[in-house]
Motif scaffolding. Structure first.
Motif, PDB file in Angstrom:
ATOM      1  N   GLU A 242      71.190  64.696   2.693  1.00 39.09           N
ATOM      2  CA  GLU A 242      72.531  64.929   3.242  1.00 39.09           C
ATOM      3  C   GLU A 242      72.625  66.234   4.025  1.00 39.09           C
ATOM      4  O   GLU A 242      73.528  67.033   3.835  1.00 39.09           O
ATOM      5  CB  GLU A 242      73.565  64.906   2.112  1.00 39.09           C
ATOM      6  N   SER A 269      68.321  57.594   6.004  1.00 38.56           N
ATOM      7  CA  SER A 269      69.598  57.480   5.305  1.00 38.56           C
ATOM      8  C   SER A 269      69.751  58.617   4.293  1.00 38.56           C
ATOM      9  O   SER A 269      70.817  59.215   4.167  1.00 38.56           O
ATOM     10  CB  SER A 269      69.663  56.117   4.607  1.00 38.56           C
ATOM     11  N   ARG A 270      68.666  58.928   3.594  1.00 32.34           N
ATOM     12  CA  ARG A 270      68.728  60.005   2.594  1.00 32.34           C
ATOM     13  C   ARG A 270      69.141  61.334   3.223  1.00 32.34           C
ATOM     14  O   ARG A 270      69.987  62.044   2.690  1.00 32.34           O
ATOM     15  CB  ARG A 270      67.346  60.160   1.908  1.00 32.34           C
ATOM     16  N   PRO A 274      77.028  62.142   4.605  1.00 33.52           N
ATOM     17  CA  PRO A 274      78.003  61.049   4.652  1.00 33.52           C
ATOM     18  C   PRO A 274      78.789  61.151   5.960  1.00 33.52           C
ATOM     19  O   PRO A 274      79.166  62.248   6.383  1.00 33.52           O
ATOM     20  CB  PRO A 274      78.896  61.327   3.439  1.00 33.52           C
ATOM     21  N   THR A 323      69.995  50.537   2.459  1.00 30.25           N
ATOM     22  CA  THR A 323      69.846  51.983   2.247  1.00 30.25           C
ATOM     23  C   THR A 323      71.197  52.695   2.373  1.00 30.25           C
ATOM     24  O   THR A 323      71.238  53.927   2.481  1.00 30.25           O
ATOM     25  CB  THR A 323      68.871  52.606   3.268  1.00 30.25           C
ATOM     26  N   GLY A 324      72.274  51.939   2.412  1.00 28.66           N
ATOM     27  CA  GLY A 324      73.610  52.559   2.471  1.00 28.66           C
ATOM     28  C   GLY A 324      74.092  52.836   3.883  1.00 28.66           C
ATOM     29  O   GLY A 324      75.012  53.638   4.072  1.00 28.66           O
ATOM     30  N   LEU A 325      73.479  52.167   4.864  1.00 30.13           N
ATOM     31  CA  LEU A 325      73.909  52.372   6.254  1.00 30.13           C
ATOM     32  C   LEU A 325      74.606  51.113   6.767  1.00 30.13           C
ATOM     33  O   LEU A 325      74.170  49.993   6.485  1.00 30.13           O
ATOM     34  CB  LEU A 325      72.698  52.656   7.143  1.00 30.13           C
ATOM     35  N   ASP A 342      75.858  53.780  10.649  1.00 30.29           N
ATOM     36  CA  ASP A 342      76.570  54.925  10.080  1.00 30.29           C
ATOM     37  C   ASP A 342      76.418  54.971   8.570  1.00 30.29           C
ATOM     38  O   ASP A 342      76.394  53.928   7.910  1.00 30.29           O
ATOM     39  CB  ASP A 342      78.070  54.829  10.424  1.00 30.29           C
ATOM     40  N   LYS A 343      76.341  56.193   8.060  1.00 30.08           N
ATOM     41  CA  LYS A 343      76.316  56.358   6.605  1.00 30.08           C
ATOM     42  C   LYS A 343      77.768  56.497   6.148  1.00 30.08           C
ATOM     43  O   LYS A 343      78.510  57.332   6.696  1.00 30.08           O
ATOM     44  CB  LYS A 343      75.519  57.608   6.238  1.00 30.08           C
ATOM     45  N   THR A 344      78.117  55.709   5.197  1.00 28.37           N
ATOM     46  CA  THR A 344      79.511  55.695   4.740  1.00 28.37           C
ATOM     47  C   THR A 344      79.950  57.093   4.337  1.00 28.37           C
ATOM     48  O   THR A 344      79.223  57.790   3.627  1.00 28.37           O
ATOM     49  CB  THR A 344      79.632  54.762   3.505  1.00 28.37           C
TER      50      THR A 344
END
Ligand SMILES: C[S@@+](CC[C@H](N)C(=O)[O-])C[C@H]1O[C@@H](n2cnc3c(N)ncnc32)[C@H](O)[C@@H]1O
Length: 346
Positions: A242, A269-270, A274, A323-325, A342-344
């Motif tokens: 992040e 992603s890591r 956010p 991966t949360g994207l 986009d990363k939430t």
């Protein structure tokens, strides 16, 4: 603006299209000497050529529209002096005979030897594009941009610039000095150069597994402030989680085996904050433009691209989702496309 743009881009395109023309004639000549049938162009080849020309013109129109809209400034491609250009042409043409021989022998592993084995991942130690030195040598780094621009008829930088558009969206109205961008597989630094022309005070980090390419990128970007270039593997990005506002990857996804692609996207992603954005730019995929499907099928055989076939059918939105994207959109640019994720935000 139109005139200034044309006066910079058109001679550049003519220069690289000229290289492509000479390269094709030389290759035809060699193949004829070797007794191969070099039949003249079919109707469908001519149709694809017309389509390529139209899409190239659309790319230039879009590039100019982005400049006029203030998304990025009138670009300086910074190809170097005439002497540098000539020297790079010499390197390019000199390698063609070796490329041809390697292609004939299907020799793809010349860079795997006792001094390289184990120092880089196995998939990386290949003569990508059949070129001498793979990604590993100073000459390869010096030759790379000529090769890519010849392949794309002088539009590689214009295609790369299309990745600036979704970055400008997330950077809009924010203090560039407090943001950060990470470019994975930055190669010789051409994309980062465009990034720094758009945001001169933005802190950027370029990462690549090739020492020679990173050295070249350092020279190319030496006058740029807040620019860090490191030799590292995109499978294990050496920055805290992040910590980046934008992560980019230009023309690298098709160079990676499927499982490595997944690891690299998970790493991107890591390290994204956010609300941060991942921009992947690479070749069109199968079905994006059915007219080009045959060309995409032939490409990896002619240029050694062992993972291209898996790339053209890869489902990037599905990989990214795991991966949360979230996939935002894709924009086509000549024979490439820009994929935005986009990363939430929390
Ligand atoms: C086709 S080039 C693209 C270079 C550049 N992004 C551009 O726009 O031209 C692929 C680059 O990815 C780098 N690369 C391949 N695998 C990598 C990895 N696992 N980690 C970091 N860089 C990698 C290569 O060294 C090479 O410089």
């Amino acid at each position: 603006m139109r005139l200034a743009y044309a006066s910079r881009q058109l001679p550049r395109m003519a220069w690289y299209a000229g290289h492509l023309y000479v390269m094709r004639r030389l290759s035809e000549h060699i193949r004829q000497q070797e007794g191969e049938d070099t039949r003249s162009k079919s109707r469908s080849d001519s149709r694809i050529d017309r389509r390529l020309n139209a899409d190239m013109a659309a790319l230039l129109k879009q590039d100019l529209a982005n400049i006029e809209a203030g998304i990025y400034p009138l670009p300086a491609d910074r190809d170097g002096s005439l002497l540098t250009l000539l020297d790079r042409s010499r390197l390019f043409f000199r390698d063609l005979a070796e490329v041809h021989e390697r292609r004939k022998r299907k020799a793809t592993r010349e860079v795997l030897n006792d001094s390289t084995r184990g120092r880089r991942p196995d998939y990386y130690l290949q003569n990508f594009h059949f070129q001498s030195g793979g990604w590993l040598t100073e000459e390869s780094a010096e030759r790379y941009d000529t090769q890519v621009e010849v392949l794309f008829r002088g539009t590689a930088n214009a295609m790369r610039r299309q990745a600036l558009v979704p970055i400008a969206e997330v950077f809009a109205g924010r203090d560039q000095r407090k943001l950060s961008l990470l470019d994975l597989g930055c190669g010789t630094g051409r994309f980062l150069d465009s990034v720094k022309q758009a945001w001169p005070r933005l802190p950027v980090l370029g990462l690549d597994l090739s020492e020679a390419y990173i050295r070249h990128a350092r020279r190319h970007l030496e006058h740029r402030s807040r620019t860090n270039l490191v030799v590292a593997n995109a499978e294990a990005i050496p920055v805290p989680g992040e910590s980046c506002d934008a992560v980019t990857s230009i023309f690298i996804m098709h160079e990676l085996p499927p499982e490595v692609r997944r690891t690299v996207i998970a790493e991107a992603s890591r390290v994204l904050k956010p609300g941060g954005r991942l921009v992947l730019m690479d070749s069109l995929q199968q079905g994006d433009e059915p007219d080009y499907d045959g060309m995409l099928e032939r490409f990896p055989q002619y240029y050694h691209e062992p993972y291209y076939q898996s790339y053209v059918s890869e489902n990037f939105p599905a990989i990214a989702r795991r991966t949360g994207l979230t996939h935002r959109d894709d924009t086509k640019a000549f024979v490439s496309k820009v994929m935005v994720f986009d990363k939430t935000a929390d």
